[in-house]
Scaffold this motif. Structure first.
Motif, PDB file in Angstrom:
ATOM      1  N   HIS A  38      -9.755   5.599   9.709  1.00 60.29           N
ATOM      2  CA  HIS A  38      -9.871   4.433   8.821  1.00 60.29           C
ATOM      3  C   HIS A  38     -11.277   4.357   8.216  1.00 60.29           C
ATOM      4  O   HIS A  38     -11.462   3.986   7.059  1.00 60.29           O
ATOM      5  CB  HIS A  38      -9.594   3.130   9.577  1.00 60.29           C
ATOM      6  CG  HIS A  38      -8.180   2.981  10.062  1.00 60.29           C
ATOM      7  ND1 HIS A  38      -7.084   3.238   9.278  1.00 60.29           N
ATOM      8  CD2 HIS A  38      -7.680   2.579  11.258  1.00 60.29           C
ATOM      9  CE1 HIS A  38      -5.982   3.010   9.974  1.00 60.29           C
ATOM     10  NE2 HIS A  38      -6.322   2.615  11.182  1.00 60.29           N
ATOM     11  N   LYS A 145      -5.751  -2.479   2.214  1.00 60.56           N
ATOM     12  CA  LYS A 145      -5.408  -1.184   1.614  1.00 60.56           C
ATOM     13  C   LYS A 145      -5.715  -1.147   0.118  1.00 60.56           C
ATOM     14  O   LYS A 145      -5.272  -0.233  -0.584  1.00 60.56           O
ATOM     15  CB  LYS A 145      -3.938  -0.868   1.863  1.00 60.56           C
ATOM     16  CG  LYS A 145      -3.699  -0.279   3.254  1.00 60.56           C
ATOM     17  CD  LYS A 145      -2.334   0.369   3.307  1.00 60.56           C
ATOM     18  CE  LYS A 145      -2.079   1.009   4.646  1.00 60.56           C
ATOM     19  NZ  LYS A 145      -0.718   1.549   4.704  1.00 60.56           N
ATOM     20  N   ARG A 158      -3.574  -6.632   1.481  1.00 61.51           N
ATOM     21  CA  ARG A 158      -3.004  -6.142   2.739  1.00 61.51           C
ATOM     22  C   ARG A 158      -1.557  -5.799   2.495  1.00 61.51           C
ATOM     23  O   ARG A 158      -0.874  -6.503   1.762  1.00 61.51           O
ATOM     24  CB  ARG A 158      -3.022  -7.244   3.797  1.00 61.51           C
ATOM     25  CG  ARG A 158      -4.349  -7.608   4.341  1.00 61.51           C
ATOM     26  CD  ARG A 158      -4.191  -8.753   5.321  1.00 61.51           C
ATOM     27  NE  ARG A 158      -3.403  -8.321   6.464  1.00 61.51           N
ATOM     28  CZ  ARG A 158      -3.691  -8.630   7.714  1.00 61.51           C
ATOM     29  NH1 ARG A 158      -4.737  -9.385   7.983  1.00 61.51           N
ATOM     30  NH2 ARG A 158      -2.944  -8.207   8.703  1.00 61.51           N
ATOM     31  N   GLU A 159      -1.062  -4.764   3.164  1.00 60.76           N
ATOM     32  CA  GLU A 159       0.335  -4.392   3.015  1.00 60.76           C
ATOM     33  C   GLU A 159       1.133  -4.973   4.176  1.00 60.76           C
ATOM     34  O   GLU A 159       0.741  -4.824   5.330  1.00 60.76           O
ATOM     35  CB  GLU A 159       0.454  -2.863   3.013  1.00 60.76           C
ATOM     36  CG  GLU A 159       1.770  -2.376   2.469  1.00 60.76           C
ATOM     37  CD  GLU A 159       1.843  -0.857   2.409  1.00 60.76           C
ATOM     38  OE1 GLU A 159       1.025  -0.190   3.068  1.00 60.76           O
ATOM     39  OE2 GLU A 159       2.733  -0.353   1.705  1.00 60.76           O
ATOM     40  N   LYS A 178      -7.926   0.101   6.077  1.00 60.90           N
ATOM     41  CA  LYS A 178      -6.921   0.994   6.676  1.00 60.90           C
ATOM     42  C   LYS A 178      -6.794   2.254   5.843  1.00 60.90           C
ATOM     43  O   LYS A 178      -6.909   2.209   4.617  1.00 60.90           O
ATOM     44  CB  LYS A 178      -5.569   0.301   6.685  1.00 60.90           C
ATOM     45  CG  LYS A 178      -5.317  -0.516   7.911  1.00 60.90           C
ATOM     46  CD  LYS A 178      -3.850  -0.867   7.915  1.00 60.90           C
ATOM     47  CE  LYS A 178      -3.484  -1.651   9.138  1.00 60.90           C
ATOM     48  NZ  LYS A 178      -2.061  -1.967   9.101  1.00 60.90           N
ATOM     49  N   GLY A 180      -5.192   5.006   3.654  1.00 60.35           N
ATOM     50  CA  GLY A 180      -4.208   4.785   2.598  1.00 60.35           C
ATOM     51  C   GLY A 180      -4.835   4.034   1.436  1.00 60.35           C
ATOM     52  O   GLY A 180      -4.309   4.029   0.330  1.00 60.35           O
ATOM     53  N   ILE A 181      -5.994   3.385   1.671  1.00 63.36           N
ATOM     54  CA  ILE A 181      -6.699   2.674   0.599  1.00 63.36           C
ATOM     55  C   ILE A 181      -7.161   3.670  -0.467  1.00 63.36           C
ATOM     56  O   ILE A 181      -7.301   3.335  -1.636  1.00 63.36           O
ATOM     57  CB  ILE A 181      -7.880   1.850   1.177  1.00 63.36           C
ATOM     58  CG1 ILE A 181      -8.451   0.868   0.123  1.00 63.36           C
ATOM     59  CG2 ILE A 181      -8.992   2.731   1.735  1.00 63.36           C
ATOM     60  CD1 ILE A 181      -9.476  -0.111   0.670  1.00 63.36           C
TER      61      ILE A 181
END
Lengths: 249, 324
Positions: A38, A145, A158-159, A178, A180-181
């Protein structure tokens, strides 16, 4: 814009763990080390924000002297300066002590944006960034993200299982990021050479009394028995039969 | 007293909240102690009587507290803990629960053990916990020296059971909230368009790793998945870091945790980071050319060989079977 990114040095575990004889630590004798996933994305995000908005970025870690390797990696990618809070016994620090040491160091430095990983790969505490935010009395959104900076404000997403939660907070602020950002870049050769010349600021942090004490590490039970269905393309008949047996076809 | 921070969604307790209440009840029995809970929301009072067997439920209802408002929730919980003086505070180890109790821990300057799976009792008191490390691929036994002990419970570590007993007394808790308690606030919720079968819903997941070698090679996994019942395609961290697949396809510690009936791991070495995300699959079938790959130590079925030959042959075989 002044951006701080905090990272952790973690072993690159690959396919399995060996524990030390006293069962207290992961045996890292034959392992390489990396920036926790992360936080690798937090580093990338810090670089992109400075590329877009101008300013300077600083990377910080609390760890052993060897953690200079991870600081240099961040510098090679484009972070401007680095701070090592040197603690050989960092593995015994609890998250509260880490947060106090970081907050104490960065409080007088006046960062606009402080990025952390949502949780480190190894101890998974989920709390250092949130604690630092509290100690600095600035807002924090965890597990983001997506991040955009506009006119002294940050829009963070946020997802969730339902969709995207959109938050807006004023700067200064803390965000825990996190994977994936973004997709982190690799350092260039020129970046690696330039990073060697940047001095790393070293400090000895003060450790507060610990409130947690690790007794041992253990592996959870795994109960699978391997059946080899075959080798090469000759195996596909058996594989298809197994897929049918399992209801996949 | 054991104090439970309860998480709600759509006017209901979440599954993780029921798991946490079950764990709190069991722990209270062992400690000969009582359990209480905290319920916060815009309209949650009606849920309080359903928490049977608890001594009391503290309720904070306020129209401004619709959804999770991090700083307001943390302030309320911290004040409730200071007032009620529990020995243990337990919250679900979900994204919300971990965020909430971390903020409470910061305010009270206490340690917090996240992702707990077991509790250790000594001389009638909670002494320590087992908690997850490395996303659950290692477990850590740790002693907690501070009181009250703040803990979050790893989801699915305890099966939720129905609570029995008398209805709890319900008390309204008065907490003054200021503007600054709302400085982190959800501005909007953008709903996702649903496309295809998600990784968490799929009965069969076909995952590709380093062995695939390219984004192009994932097309054959797509074709294989299209021939299987309720199947979706996933990937390892190597595949998403190389941009062969989007991060939303990642199965692993920093991606999605899946639990399908069957996981087909293609060209996947079996790195810890990945296995944490697929270990709850009922069956794992691995296709890999390296017989020493760690994946074979954690799979139920194995095929040793070149995936670039085996997958097309398997697709042809399934088509033949389906045509017959």
């Amino acid at each position: 814009m002044k951006v701080l990114v905090c990272i952790k040095r973690v072993p690159d575990t690959g396919g399995g763990f060996r524990l030390t004889a006293d069962n207290k630590r992961v045996d890292t004798t034959n392992l390489g080390f990396a920036i926790s996933p992360h936080e690798e994305c937090a580093v990338e995000e810090a670089i992109r924000i400075i590329e877009k908005h101008g300013g300077s970025s600083t990377v910080l870690t609390l760890g052993p002297m060897a953690a200079q390797e991870q600081l240099r990696e961040a510098l090679a990618k484009g972070i401007n300066s680095a701070i090592l809070l040197e603690a050989d016994d960092y593995e015994s620090w609890d998250a509260r002590a880490v947060a106090h040491a970081i907050a104490e160091t960065v409080k007088p430095m006046g960062f606009d944006l402080l990025l952390f990983g949502n949780e480190s790969a190894d101890v998974c505490n989920y709390q250092v960034g949130l604690r630092v935010a509290h100690l600095l009395d600035v807002p924090c959104v965890s597990g983001i993200k997506a991040l955009e900076i506009q006119n002294g404000k940050a829009i963070a997403k946020r997802e969730s299982s339902e969709g995207w939660e959109v938050y807006e907070v004023s700067l200064p602020a803390v965000f825990t990021v996190k994977e994936g950002i973004n997709v982190p870049r690799h350092p260039s050769l020129r970046g690696i050479m330039a990073a060697k010349k940047i001095p790393i600021e070293q400090k000895k942090p003060i450790r507060q009394n610990l409130q947690m004490a690790r007794k041992l590490l253990k592996k959870p039970q795994e109960g699978r028995q391997l059946e080899i269905l075959g080798q090469g393309v000759e195996a596909v008949g058996k594989v298809a039969a197994k897929l049918r047996e399992l209801g996949a076809i | 007293m054991i104090f439970v921070l309860v998480e709600t969604a759509n006017q209901k307790l979440t599954e993780s909240s029921w798991e946490t209440l079950t764990a709190a009840r069991d722990l209270a029995q062992k400690l000969s102690d009582t359990t209480e809970a905290l319920l916060i929301g815009s309209s949650v009072r009606a849920l309080a009587p359903t928490l049977k067997g608890l001594r009391s439920v503290s309720v904070v209802e306020d129209p401004r507290l619709a959804g999770y408002i991090p700083e307001a929730f943390a302030k309320i919980a911290a004040e409730a803990i200071q007032k009620k003086r529990p020995t243990v505070v337990l919250a679900p180890g979900t994204e919300m629960g971990n965020d909430w109790l971390a903020r409470v821990a910061a305010r009270l300057d206490l340690s917090l053990a996240t992702g707990c799976t077991e509790f250790f009792i000594e001389n009638g008191a909670l002494k320590g916990v087992t908690r997850t490390n490395w996303g659950g691929s290692l477990l850590e036994e740790t002693e907690i020296l501070s009181t009250p002990k703040l803990l979050t419970l790893q989801p699915h570590a305890v099966a939720a059971q129905p609570l029995a007993g008398a209805e709890p007394s319900v008390e309204a808790l008065a907490v003054t909230l200021e503007d600054r308690d709302f400085r982190v606030r959800l501005k909007e919720l953008v709903r996702k368009e649903k496309t295809g079968i998600s990784l968490t819903e799929a009965k069969v997941v076909v995952g590709g790793g380093r062995g695939l070698g390219s984004a192009e090679a994932f097309k054959m996994l797509e074709e294989l998945a299209s021939l299987l019942n309720n199947a979706a395609v996933g990937a390892t961290r190597v595949a998403t870091s190389n941009n062969w697949r989007p991060h939303s396809d990642q199965i692993g510690q920093t991606g999605t945790q899946i639990a399908p009936d069957l996981y087909i791991a293609v060209g996947v070495s079996g790195a810890i980071q990945h296995m944490v995300g697929c270990k709850n699959s009922k069956k794992i079938l691995a296709i890999n050319k390296d017989p020493d790959a760690p994946i074979f130590q954690r799979a139920d079925y194995g095929v040793i060989g070149d995936l670039h030959q085996i997958v097309p042959a398997l697709i042809a075989e399934i088509k033949r079977l389906k045509g017959a």
